[in-house]
Design a protein around this motif. Structure first.
Motif, PDB file in Angstrom:
ATOM      1  N   TYR A   2       0.844  -1.189   0.000  1.00  0.00           N
ATOM      2  CA  TYR A   2       0.000   0.000   0.000  1.00  0.00           C
ATOM      3  C   TYR A   2       0.880   1.240   0.000  1.00  0.00           C
ATOM      4  CZ  TYR A   2      -3.344  -3.480   1.601  1.00  0.00           C
ATOM      5  OH  TYR A   2      -4.122  -4.608   1.704  1.00  0.00           O
ATOM      6  N   VAL A   4       0.550   5.137   0.733  1.00  0.00           N
ATOM      7  CA  VAL A   4      -0.435   5.995   1.389  1.00  0.00           C
ATOM      8  C   VAL A   4       0.179   7.288   1.926  1.00  0.00           C
ATOM      9  CG1 VAL A   4      -1.966   4.099   2.046  1.00  0.00           C
ATOM     10  CG2 VAL A   4      -0.109   4.750   3.568  1.00  0.00           C
ATOM     11  N   HIS A   8      -3.324   7.975   6.310  1.00  0.00           N
ATOM     12  CA  HIS A   8      -3.853   6.633   6.085  1.00  0.00           C
ATOM     13  C   HIS A   8      -2.869   5.509   6.415  1.00  0.00           C
ATOM     14  CE1 HIS A   8      -6.826   8.922   3.626  1.00  0.00           C
ATOM     15  NE2 HIS A   8      -7.601   8.129   4.341  1.00  0.00           N
ATOM     16  N   ALA A  12      -3.665   1.424   6.370  1.00  0.00           N
ATOM     17  CA  ALA A  12      -2.895   0.521   5.512  1.00  0.00           C
ATOM     18  C   ALA A  12      -2.262  -0.607   6.329  1.00  0.00           C
ATOM     19  CB  ALA A  12      -1.819   1.303   4.761  1.00  0.00           C
ATOM     20  N   PRO A  40       3.674   5.282  -6.754  1.00  0.00           N
ATOM     21  CA  PRO A  40       2.588   6.184  -7.124  1.00  0.00           C
ATOM     22  C   PRO A  40       2.726   7.527  -6.415  1.00  0.00           C
ATOM     23  CG  PRO A  40       1.743   4.016  -6.587  1.00  0.00           C
ATOM     24  CD  PRO A  40       3.188   4.024  -6.206  1.00  0.00           C
ATOM     25  N   LYS A  42       0.113   9.584  -5.651  1.00  0.00           N
ATOM     26  CA  LYS A  42      -1.026   9.841  -4.768  1.00  0.00           C
ATOM     27  C   LYS A  42      -1.304   8.654  -3.855  1.00  0.00           C
ATOM     28  CE  LYS A  42      -3.231  13.095  -7.837  1.00  0.00           C
ATOM     29  NZ  LYS A  42      -4.415  13.428  -8.580  1.00  0.00           N
ATOM     30  N   CYS A  43      -1.878   8.966  -2.721  1.00  0.00           N
ATOM     31  CA  CYS A  43      -2.301   7.980  -1.734  1.00  0.00           C
ATOM     32  C   CYS A  43      -3.341   7.043  -2.347  1.00  0.00           C
ATOM     33  CB  CYS A  43      -2.889   8.722  -0.529  1.00  0.00           C
ATOM     34  SG  CYS A  43      -3.635   7.659   0.720  1.00  0.00           S
ATOM     35  N   LYS A  44      -3.290   5.774  -1.937  1.00  0.00           N
ATOM     36  CA  LYS A  44      -4.263   4.784  -2.405  1.00  0.00           C
ATOM     37  C   LYS A  44      -5.684   5.127  -1.954  1.00  0.00           C
ATOM     38  CE  LYS A  44      -5.246  -0.157  -1.726  1.00  0.00           C
ATOM     39  NZ  LYS A  44      -6.644   0.008  -1.559  1.00  0.00           N
ATOM     40  N   GLU A  45      -5.811   5.816  -0.827  1.00  0.00           N
ATOM     41  CA  GLU A  45      -7.119   6.084  -0.233  1.00  0.00           C
ATOM     42  C   GLU A  45      -7.679   7.479  -0.530  1.00  0.00           C
ATOM     43  OE1 GLU A  45      -8.864   3.713   1.343  1.00  0.00           O
ATOM     44  OE2 GLU A  45      -7.226   2.335   0.932  1.00  0.00           O
ATOM     45  N   ALA A  50       1.450  10.710  -1.685  1.00  0.00           N
ATOM     46  CA  ALA A  50       1.875   9.463  -1.056  1.00  0.00           C
ATOM     47  C   ALA A  50       3.186   9.690  -0.319  1.00  0.00           C
ATOM     48  CB  ALA A  50       2.031   8.379  -2.114  1.00  0.00           C
TER      49      ALA A  50
END
Length: 55
Positions: A2, A4, A8, A12, A40, A42-45, A50
């Protein structure tokens, strides 16, 4: 795995433990560079930047 934001990280970690039944490693993306992988942005959530990799 993850990727994040700071907000978050706990979520995670909980998701990782639920899925793998083991404690994850938390990597600060500001302090770590990868030669063959770009994390990535950006955050996954959410849409925040990130900052951590939970693996």
């Amino acid at each position: 795995m993850y990727v994040v934001c700071k907000e978050h990280v706990e979520l995670a970690i909980d998701m990782f433990v639920d899925e793998y039944e083991d404690a994850p490693d938390v990597v600060d993306l500001k302090e770590t560079k990868f030669s063959d992988w770009d994390p990535p942005v950006k955050c996954k959530e959410c849409e925040k930047k990130a900052e951590f990799l939970v693996v």
